[in-house]
Design a protein around this motif. Structure first.
Motif, short mmCIF file in Angstrom:
data_model
loop_
_atom_site.label_atom_id
_atom_site.label_comp_id
_atom_site.label_asym_id
_atom_site.label_seq_id
_atom_site.Cartn_x
_atom_site.Cartn_y
_atom_site.Cartn_z
N LEU A 647 48.26 42.17 35.90
CA LEU A 647 48.94 41.26 36.80
C LEU A 647 49.23 39.91 36.14
O LEU A 647 50.31 39.34 36.37
N PRO A 648 48.34 39.35 35.31
CA PRO A 648 48.70 38.07 34.65
C PRO A 648 49.97 38.18 33.83
O PRO A 648 50.76 37.23 33.77
N ASP A 649 50.20 39.35 33.18
CA ASP A 649 51.42 39.52 32.40
C ASP A 649 52.65 39.52 33.31
O ASP A 649 53.70 38.97 32.96
N VAL A 650 52.53 40.17 34.47
CA VAL A 650 53.64 40.19 35.41
C VAL A 650 53.98 38.77 35.85
O VAL A 650 55.15 38.36 35.87
N ASP A 672 48.86 29.84 39.18
CA ASP A 672 47.40 29.87 39.16
C ASP A 672 46.95 31.32 39.29
O ASP A 672 47.09 31.93 40.36
N VAL A 673 46.45 31.88 38.19
CA VAL A 673 46.02 33.28 38.17
C VAL A 673 44.50 33.30 38.08
O VAL A 673 43.92 32.72 37.15
N ALA A 674 43.84 33.95 39.04
CA ALA A 674 42.38 34.01 39.05
C ALA A 674 41.89 34.74 37.81
O ALA A 674 42.49 35.74 37.38
N PRO A 675 40.81 34.28 37.18
CA PRO A 675 40.29 34.96 35.99
C PRO A 675 39.66 36.31 36.33
O PRO A 675 39.19 36.53 37.44
N GLY A 676 39.65 37.20 35.35
CA GLY A 676 38.96 38.48 35.48
C GLY A 676 39.60 39.45 36.45
O GLY A 676 38.90 40.28 37.04
N ARG A 710 50.40 31.82 43.04
CA ARG A 710 48.96 32.03 42.96
C ARG A 710 48.69 33.52 43.04
O ARG A 710 49.30 34.23 43.86
N ALA A 711 47.79 34.04 42.18
CA ALA A 711 47.46 35.47 42.14
C ALA A 711 45.95 35.63 42.12
O ALA A 711 45.25 34.92 41.38
N ASP A 715 39.38 42.34 48.44
CA ASP A 715 39.16 43.57 49.20
C ASP A 715 40.00 44.73 48.68
O ASP A 715 40.66 45.45 49.45
N GLY A 716 40.00 44.92 47.35
CA GLY A 716 40.72 46.06 46.78
C GLY A 716 42.21 45.86 46.71
O GLY A 716 42.94 46.85 46.52
N HIS A 717 42.71 44.65 46.92
CA HIS A 717 44.14 44.38 46.91
C HIS A 717 44.42 43.17 46.01
O HIS A 717 43.60 42.27 45.87
N PHE A 718 45.62 43.18 45.39
CA PHE A 718 46.15 41.98 44.78
C PHE A 718 46.81 41.15 45.87
O PHE A 718 47.52 41.69 46.73
#
Length: 808
Positions: A647-650, A672-676, A710-711, A715-718
């Motif tokens: 997802l960070p690449d997207v 802002d992309v959450a780590p991990g 923001r990403a 709960d199992g979802h992006f």
């Protein structure tokens, strides 16, 4: 992301110890409460063990040195239980019961206070003022801290429960609540004791009247056994009354019109009983029966021979009747019968005997009323059963109308239920043709195949039979006997098939005649009015079924036409989009070669024209791609490619694409992309297309401020959000913008351009991967679009594909 530790968790061992202590206290209190309740249950009516157990539990759990429980009655408190009293204080109480002096806890409770909690009795006014009981309590009992809870019933004080500590240490809130709970249980125990005492007293009264009840139980037993047969009840009443009241003769008479006829007799000479059965008694003062009927009350004749008004010579001469007692059977204060007891000796009946006969009279009235009501109930039950059958029939027909479009099955159901409910031998439905002015058979029940074929081949003109008149007047019609009707082909055929009577119910709508429903019987006679009304209801449902079937056929035809048209539209758009992209790509390619100088240097003025050609061409290509994507989705031809992606690449690819446009407009652009974040599985290219569309819209409609992506995973979802500081979207427009070719209708939106397909395509692409898209916005405060997508998508959403295919 980090959080400051909760201070309550700074010392977990202490926290656990506190919780264990609180749980232990709660368990001990619950156990004590249960034990007290057990004592209450095991000691009904005995309050001493209850109060002792209650004080013991209260003192132990509340850490009190001693305690007592007092009841209040009249104007004084009385001690009923003590626990742990110091000897000197106990000796004081034995000599003198303290009064509720001014300022004392008892006086305050009587004044309305709900709780008395004194931290230090030695520091309290009554002690300093020398109140005797307070002095004794502190000086002799050593009490310092006091807790007093009243026992109240309906806001009235009925007692007190008190506990004391011999040190200055106030009771806790939990201990106070526990003592209040014990006080409530004490009230329950006292109330139980009162009720048990009253019950015992009532039991003694009931035992005294047992003989009386036993005497009447036989009559009640006969009444209960002889539900519909009144005679055994009357015979038992006569026999029991004669035995218990020491009467040689008893007769029971029932009112018939204005006279009273013998219904039961015991002890009278046979010739006299036979005479009385055939000669009803009219109300006059010359007989005991007539006198009771006139006065409507008990009549007691001490001696019929010496009574100046008595003229019943047959009773005196034949039956040797001397003392007589007449008791009316009253219903709504009017006599419906009379019980007569007679003796051959002069001896008055006692008051108890008269009261017993009154009871028998009441029971006889009950038996007579039961017989009458049960007779009416039988009739009502039969009527109710018919109504239930009718309702079942209506429900069955209604269900058939609503659950199937098979008109033949519906009409067959109507006919079968109609025949069953009316006891008809056959039922048929004729359809009316306005063009031919004739009736034609469409459904039949109860006819054999030969008769059906014969009638189906007939032409029945509207003026040939009574059916024409019934549908013209829109009202049912009956033929009680077909033999009395003029001859015609249908009437003659029915008579030949042994049918004699018929009920015709027209099938008519608001503006159209559909036909008629016919019920036939092989016996002559008319159908009852109730059955005619029911058939009208069933006919109305038949009309509804015919109308529904026509409407559904019309809707089905229109739906098929719309489906084909939408399919052709989608195919046309897909084909046209493909055909338009081919020459457009050539235009863009050649213009790019010209700009790059492949064919030589381009003048500056021409260069501006070529750049405008390229920009407009790219815009047109994007519009064509949107239309092509939408067409593929609607046609069910859009195929998703599922693979693992980061997802960070997207997000980074979208940022790279849109950053230049944002910078050109002077907007702050951040991601802002959450780590991990875990590795996703789905169609990354389509996800990029959705995200790019949301970011492009945000940049396009935002003139100043910022656009932020923001990403994160949840709960199992992006969860991806695109927030802007643009003009915002009104609440009434927030659902509309996800529709095809829909835009917010204002001048600012129109200036920005676009087809209104981007959000519709994005929504469907997200939903095809099992996700959702939503917007939160207020006018003037920007907008936030939120995309929620399963981290791992294994296949496209079949439900959405089917929905889109159906919509197309």
């Amino acid at each position: 992301m980090s959080a400051t530790p909760d201070s309550t968790l700074a010392n977990p061992d202490q926290r656990i110890a506190d919780l264990e202590r609180q749980l232990a206290e709660a368990l001990a209190q619950q156990t004590a409460t249960a034990e007290v309740l057990q004592v209450i249950n095991s000691s009904p009516g005995d309050l001493v063990p209850v109060f002792d157990a209650m004080l013991e539990k209260a003192m132990r759990l509340c850490e009190a040195a001693f305690g007592s429980l007092w009841t209040f009655g009249g104007d004084r408190f009385r001690p009923v239980a003590h626990r742990g009293l110091p000897a000197a204080y106990a000796e004081f109480l034995a000599k003198e019961i303290p009064a509720a002096g001014p300022g004392t806890g008892r006086a305050r409770i009587l004044a309305g206070e709900r709780l008395i909690h004194v931290a230090d009795l030695a520091d309290e006014g009554p002690y300093r003022d020398g109140e005797p009981h307070r002095r004794a309590l502190v000086d002799l009992g050593g009490a310092r801290t006091e807790l007093l809870v009243p026992l109240r019933k309906d806001d009235a004080v009925i007692g007190l429960i008190l506990i004391y500590r011999q040190e200055v240490r106030p009771f806790s809130d939990k201990q106070i609540a526990l003592l209040q709970n014990f006080a409530a249980q004490a009230v329950i125990a006292m109330e139980n004791a009162r009720l048990i005492t009253e019950t015992r007293e009532r039991t003694r009264d009931l035992q005294e009247s047992l003989e009386y009840q036993t005497a009447t139980s036989d009559v009640l037993s006969v009444i209960s056994r002889s539900t519909f047969d009144l005679q055994p009840v009357l015979d038992t009443v006569a026999e029991t009354a004669a035995r218990l009241c020491e009467a040689e003769m008893v007769s029971i008479l029932r009112r018939e019109g204005e006279a009273y006829r013998l219904a039961a007799s015991l002890g009278f000479p046979p010739e006299f009983a036979a005479f009385r059965k055939t000669h009803p008694i009219t109300p006059t003062r010359g007989s005991i029966t007539g006198r009771v009927a006139l006065e409507g009350r008990v009549v007691h004749i001490a001696d019929c021979v010496s009574d100046p008004e008595y003229t019943g010579s047959e009773a005196v001469e034949v039956a040797k009747q001397r003392t007589a007692l007449g008791v009316p059977l009253l219903r709504e204060n009017a006599p419906i019968g009379i019980i007569v007891l007679a003796r051959t000796r002069v001896e008055a009946f006692t008051e108890r005997q008269i009261e017993l006969v009154r009871t028998f009279a009441d029971q006889a009235v009950i038996a007579i009323e039961n017989a009458r009501l049960l007779g009416e109930l039988r009739e009502s039950t039969a009527e109710l059963a018919r109504s239930v059958d009718e309702l079942k029939a209506l429900a069955e027909v209604g269900q058939a109308v609503s659950s199937t479009l098979d008109l033949g099955a519906i009409l067959s159901t109507v006919l079968n239920r109609s025949v069953g409910l009316t006891g008809a031998d056959a039922g048929v439905i004729f359809r009316y043709s306005q063009r031919r002015h004739a009736f034609r058979l469409v459904e039949a029940v109860g006819w054999d195949a030969g008769l059906v074929a014969q009638v189906r081949g007939m032409r029945i003109d509207e003026n040939m039979t009574l059916m024409g008149e019934a549908v013209m007047h829109r009202a049912p019609a009956q033929i009680a006997d077909l033999r009395e009707r003029p001859g015609n082909i249908l009437r003659d055929t029915m008579l030949a098939a042994s049918y004699r009577s018929v009920l015709i119910v027209p099938l008519v709508g608001a503006d159209r005649i559909f036909g008629a429903l016919l019920l036939q019987r092989r016996r002559p006679g008319e159908f009852p009015e109730a059955e005619v009304r029911l058939m009208q209801t069933l006919a109305a449902q038949s009309v509804l079924a015919i109308q529904n079937a026509g409407l559904f056929r019309e809707i089905a035809d229109k739906s098929e036409e719309l489906r084909l048209a939408s399919q052709h539209k989608s195919q046309f758009l897909a084909n046209m989009s493909h055909e338009l992209r081919t020459p457009l790509n050539a235009i863009l390619g050649y213009s790019e070669l010209l700009v790059d100088g492949i064919y030589g240097a381009v003048p500056e003025r021409a260069m501006g024209v070529l750049e405008r050609v390229q920009n407009n061409g790219k815009h047109l290509l994007a519009l064509i791609n949107d239309v092509l994507d939408l067409s593929k989705i609607e046609a069910g031809q859009l195929v998703l490619t599922f693979e693992d992606y980061a997802l960070p690449d997207v997000v980074q690819s979208v940022v790279s694409t849109a950053e230049g446009l944002a910078n050109t407009k002077g907007l702050k652009f951040s991601a802002d992309v959450a780590p991990g974040l875990p590795t996703g599985h789905g169609d990354a290219r389509r996800l990029s297309q959705v995200l790019l569309n949301l970011v492009g819209n945000a940049v396009k409609f935002t003139d100043e401020g910022e656009v932020a992506i923001r990403a994160m995973a949840e709960d199992g979802h992006f969860v991806l959000t695109v927030r802007d500081t643009g003009p915002g979207i009104a609440p009434e427009d927030q659902d509309k913008i996800f529709g095809e070719f829909q835009q917010v209708d204002n001048s600012n939106t129109r200036k920005k351009g676009g087809t209104g397909l981007g959000l519709a395509i994005s929504k469907r692409m997200v939903e095809m991967q099992g996700g959702s898209i939503a917007v939160e916005s207020q006018l003037g405060h920007g907008a936030t679009f939120r995309v929620t997508l399963p981290i791992r998508v294994e296949h496209a959403a079949d439900e959405l594909t089917g929905e889109l295919m159906g919509a197309a």
